[in-house]
Scaffold this active site. Structure first.
Site, PDB file in Angstrom:
ATOM      1  N   LYS A  92      19.719  13.315  -5.501  1.00 25.30           N
ATOM      2  CA  LYS A  92      18.770  12.247  -5.197  1.00 25.30           C
ATOM      3  C   LYS A  92      17.411  12.479  -5.841  1.00 25.30           C
ATOM      4  O   LYS A  92      16.761  11.532  -6.277  1.00 25.30           O
ATOM      5  CB  LYS A  92      18.616  12.056  -3.691  1.00 25.30           C
ATOM      6  CG  LYS A  92      17.954  13.202  -2.946  1.00 25.30           C
ATOM      7  CD  LYS A  92      17.870  12.915  -1.461  1.00 25.30           C
ATOM      8  CE  LYS A  92      17.243  14.072  -0.701  1.00 25.30           C
ATOM      9  NZ  LYS A  92      15.832  14.269  -1.027  1.00 25.30           N
ATOM     10  N   ASP A 137      11.382   9.012   0.173  1.00 23.42           N
ATOM     11  CA  ASP A 137      12.482   9.973   0.243  1.00 23.42           C
ATOM     12  C   ASP A 137      12.777  10.307   1.705  1.00 23.42           C
ATOM     13  O   ASP A 137      11.919  10.168   2.572  1.00 23.42           O
ATOM     14  CB  ASP A 137      12.089  11.231  -0.523  1.00 23.42           C
ATOM     15  CG  ASP A 137      13.257  12.189  -0.710  1.00 23.42           C
ATOM     16  OD1 ASP A 137      14.412  11.762  -0.546  1.00 23.42           O
ATOM     17  OD2 ASP A 137      13.011  13.374  -1.035  1.00 23.42           O
ATOM     18  N   GLU A 138      13.999  10.775   1.985  1.00 23.92           N
ATOM     19  CA  GLU A 138      14.420  11.177   3.338  1.00 23.92           C
ATOM     20  C   GLU A 138      14.118  10.070   4.349  1.00 23.92           C
ATOM     21  O   GLU A 138      13.599  10.326   5.446  1.00 23.92           O
ATOM     22  CB  GLU A 138      13.712  12.486   3.750  1.00 23.92           C
ATOM     23  CG  GLU A 138      13.946  13.654   2.808  1.00 23.92           C
ATOM     24  CD  GLU A 138      15.348  14.232   2.876  1.00 23.92           C
ATOM     25  OE1 GLU A 138      16.180  13.677   3.628  1.00 23.92           O
ATOM     26  OE2 GLU A 138      15.623  15.221   2.185  1.00 23.92           O
ATOM     27  N   GLN A 181      22.487  12.672   7.694  1.00 24.55           N
ATOM     28  CA  GLN A 181      21.597  13.827   7.799  1.00 24.55           C
ATOM     29  C   GLN A 181      20.368  13.528   8.654  1.00 24.55           C
ATOM     30  O   GLN A 181      19.345  14.209   8.530  1.00 24.55           O
ATOM     31  CB  GLN A 181      21.172  14.294   6.399  1.00 24.55           C
ATOM     32  CG  GLN A 181      22.330  14.785   5.553  1.00 24.55           C
ATOM     33  CD  GLN A 181      21.880  15.380   4.235  1.00 24.55           C
ATOM     34  OE1 GLN A 181      21.279  16.450   4.187  1.00 24.55           O
ATOM     35  NE2 GLN A 181      22.168  14.674   3.151  1.00 24.55           N
ATOM     36  N   ARG A 233      24.955  22.881   3.440  1.00 20.09           N
ATOM     37  CA  ARG A 233      23.993  23.782   2.790  1.00 20.09           C
ATOM     38  C   ARG A 233      24.726  24.806   1.930  1.00 20.09           C
ATOM     39  O   ARG A 233      24.120  25.442   1.070  1.00 20.09           O
ATOM     40  CB  ARG A 233      23.156  24.555   3.832  1.00 20.09           C
ATOM     41  CG  ARG A 233      22.294  23.748   4.792  1.00 20.09           C
ATOM     42  CD  ARG A 233      21.448  22.711   4.122  1.00 20.09           C
ATOM     43  NE  ARG A 233      22.137  21.419   4.111  1.00 20.09           N
ATOM     44  CZ  ARG A 233      21.777  20.386   3.359  1.00 20.09           C
ATOM     45  NH1 ARG A 233      20.757  20.490   2.547  1.00 20.09           N
ATOM     46  NH2 ARG A 233      22.453  19.247   3.411  1.00 20.09           N
TER      47      ARG A 233
END
Length: 748
Positions: A32, A219-220, A250, A599
């Site tokens: 991303k 973002d996020e 997430q 992760r």
């Protein structure tokens, strides 16, 4: 290099789609940041958009710095004209310019969690709140939650009229907001709230920024709360070129105000939106990705997407069941030792993750025992150490003489003989005469309330701050820090102390001076004391992730990170998931597990114990229900005493040379570090062969526990060598215990 080189089809589509609302659903490890930076470069280089018309917002300093570096490599000097930063840094930039319209001076300071706690403690005492009735942590969380939900003190006071406890909290909340304003200070929640307030109440300011930013990127996005959503909605309201990047799978910060519906309802909130899914993972092997996919599909409230990878099958996910948390930590350390010896991995190639910080203690003890260097992430931050906080308080008061909290922290540090009773008298004078505490100190002799000797001490103390204020625009941050530690006698005070950690404290001050020097170098002629303080205030727990050592962290702290080898520990009911009574909470816990799995790049270990200490007792621990959601073909059970394979096929190892590598050591009957871990093929632990003694407890039996009170045994079952009692307590609900270890009194 062309801007589209190396991108897959979906990534290219996201880079080239520039007009109108766009949601980029970016799965874990799907590139991303590459897409965002290439998209920005495309706007500036190909479409000739002015760099200053681009706003890119993210959540952490690390992410913002990485984005800036990548953009600079793509567009060069043009990147300096863009606004790229965290929500807080962007909002601070707006407030520094126009915060005076809300009654704040441009030199306002930012209170961290410690400052906030001290002020709330004082206000809670004033309001007569017993800390046993409402803890400071609960009070802090409550006020933060109210702010994130945009509930004002006045509104909460109206809502709390019939609730005695909340009525008290409302009083503290009201006084807290008032005190912050009096001190020309903001807390972290205020930074975004006040920027939003400024835009809503002053249309000319809003009009300037929404016309300035032709393209807004966030973002996020799954981690945004209500104020952040409202902020980006306003800033993008003129051109409507809003692009958000995120992954609902997430979304793991609901406990601190993040609202997953922001990303789930993007198409409703922004009409005529386009959605592009990035589903190719460039980080992990198939067994890891397929495990993550299988787990997250159990969530109902999510947007459909399925990750895939072209990095090969890789090693199976390793599951290990240990006797207790000590055996769990031993297992983890032995595997790390073995992999470092046989595969040449470095300590910072590993991360050990857990659900709660309390789990770290046992791990730390065993890491020390094995001599493995580790790095605690999310523990006490450098800028929160006492000596650093003391010096920061001097600096903050130098730029803002209304910051009473900073003044109170250092008035007697180093000791000057200025005690609490003196301060109480001065506070009364300040309140009666409607002046600042510093003004009361400065003119203490005029009020005839203190001895001549005490007034002299106060005058000497105040002189330090008057000199600091005069030097603030003349000296660099480095020079000011050196001036403070010398002029106040702070450094000499530490050197003369009997503190066993004084050498470390002195080194920390040296490191602080180095940080100021680095800031000055990075910002050149724009370096200011206010900027340095702001830079520190916005630093996060994960800013030092690059240190050499095995990373020990909660999964929340690991968000955005990746490691060749990851250990997820404590996969037990009531621990992970921590809460499983409400479906919404369970879904967030499952998303947290998904984040932990993704992760890992090459090897993933998951552990759970049969029992674990909780408070003063050892309690039975049952394996997490999430483990049942892992696909059997992707995992292999390994216990410290033997291997129980769920799949006897050999697999290509993820380490040591790709497709042509040796067969996985977990696929057959050998283990490269079996001598460390004690792994012997198909040998079961002797404990499982033991015959269970008859339990003195029966279903329906009434029992009493010293902490949980009275309850009824609802079920008795065997979990390997352990007899498990399930008890429905009258007050606290369901708990489970090892029948042999539980301290229970049978009452009926």
């Amino acid at each position: 290099m062309g801007l589209l080189d190396g991108l897959n089809e979906r990534q290219r589509e996201a880079v080239l789609h520039t007009e109108g609302p766009l949601l980029i659903l970016a799965g874990a490890g799907s590139g991303k940041t590459t897409v965002m930076t290439r998209r920005i470069a495309h706007l500036v280089t190909d479409m000739k958009v002015y760099p200053s018309a681009v706003l890119a917002v993210t959540f952490t300093n690390n992410a913002a710095n990485e984005m800036k570096e990548r953009i600079f490599k793509l567009v060069g000097e043009d990147s300096k004209g863009m606004w790229v930063g965290t929500f807080h840094s962007i909002c601070l930039r707006i407030l520094r310019k126009d915060g005076n319209l809300l009654g704040y001076e441009s030199n306002f300071v930012i209170y961290d969690e410690d400052d906030k706690k001290k002020l709330l403690t004082q206000l809670a005492n004033d309001a007569g709140i017993d800390s046993k009735y409402v803890s400071m942590s609960a009070l802090k969380s409550k006020i933060s939650d109210l702010k994130n939900r945009m509930v004002s003190p006045e509104e909460f006071a109206r809502m709390s009229e019939t609730d005695f406890r909340d009525k008290k909290i409302a009083t503290v909340y009201t006084n807290y907001v008032q005190k912050l304003k009096e001190n020309n200070a903001l807390d972290f929640d205020d930074i975004i709230l006040k920027a939003l307030e400024l835009l809503v109440e002053h249309n000319d300011v809003l009009d300037y920024y929404r016309r300035k930013f032709r393209y807004v990127m966030v973002d996020e996005y799954q981690d945004t709360n209500e104020p952040q959503f409202q902020l980006v909605r306003l800033l993008s309201s003129h051109y409507r070129n809003i692009c958000v990047v995120g992954d609902d799978d997430q979304s793991i910060y609901g406990w601190r105000g993040a609202d997953i519906t922001n990303i789930l309802n993007f198409e409703k909130n922004f009409e005529n939106s386009k959605v592009i899914k990035l589903e190719q993972n460039y980080r992990s092997t198939e067994n890891i990705i397929n495990s993550a996919n299988a787990v997250i599909k159990h969530n109902i409230k999510r947007k459909d997407k399925t990750l895939f990878t072209e990095l090969g099958k890789g090693d199976p996910v390793i599951l290990c069941n240990t006797y207790d948390e000590n055996a769990e930590a031993e297992f983890v350390c032995k595997q790390i030792k073995g992999l470092m010896e046989t595969k040449g991995l470095a300590p910072n190639d590993f991360a050990v993750m857990y659900r709660t910080n309390s789990q770290s203690r046992t791990l730390e003890d065993v890491f020390v025992k094995y001599g493995i260097k580790y790095n605690m992430v999310g523990s006490l931050r450098f800028y929160e150490r006492k000596e650093i906080k003391d010096i920061i308080s001097y600096l903050r008061f130098a730029v803002n003489d209304r910051d009473t909290q900073s003044l109170l922290r250092v008035v007697n540090t180093p000791p000057r003989g200025i005690g609490e009773k003196t301060i109480e008298k001065l506070v009364s004078v300040a309140e009666e005469n409607d002046i600042s505490l510093f003004a009361a100190m400065l003119d203490a002799a005029d009020y005839d309330i203190l001895t001549e000797k005490m007034c002299a001490k106060l005058s000497e103390f105040c002189q330090i701050f008057l000199e600091l204020s005069a030097l603030e625009g003349v000296m660099s941050p480095v020079e000011l820090i050196e001036y403070i530690v010398e002029k106040t006698g702070y450094m000499q005070w530490i050197k003369d102390s009997s503190d066993k950690q004084k050498e470390e404290r002195i080194a920390n001050i040296g490191e602080f001076i180095s940080a100021a020097a680095q800031y000055t170098k990075d910002n050149e002629e724009n370096a200011t004391l206010s900027g340095f303080l702001e830079n520190m205030a916005l630093s996060s727990d994960t800013d030092d992730l690059g240190k050499n050592g095995v990373g020990l962290m909660t999964i929340h702290a690991a968000k955005g990170c990746e490691y060749p080898v990851v250990f997820l520990t404590g996969l037990e009911q009531g621990l992970f998931p921590l809460s499983y009574d409400e479906e919404a909470k369970k879904e967030e816990e499952r998303r947290l597990f998904y984040v932990g799995i993704t992760r890992a790049k090459r090897l993933l270990f998951i552990t759970h114990a049969n029992s674990r200490w909780k408070f003063k007792e050892r309690e039975t621990a049952l394996k997490s229900e999430f483990l049942n959601e892992l696909p059997k073909e992707c995992v292999r059970y390994v216990s410290p005493g033997g291997v129980n394979s769920t799949n006897n096929q050999q697999r290509t190892s993820s380490f040591g040379g790709g497709a042509a590598a040796k067969q996985s050591n977990y696929g057959g009957y050998t283990n490269p570090f079996a001598r460390d871990a004690g792994l012997k093929p198909q040998q079961r632990p002797a404990a499982e062969a033991q015959i269970q003694p008859k339990s003195k407890y029966t279903v329906g039996c009434r029992v009493k526990h010293s902490r949980y009170g009275e309850g009824t045994i609802s079920n008795i079952s065997n979990n390997g060598s352990v007899t498990v009692l399930t008890i429905e307590f009258d007050d606290v609900g369901r708990k489970q215990f090892d029948a042999e270890l539980a301290v229970l009194k049978i009452i009926g």
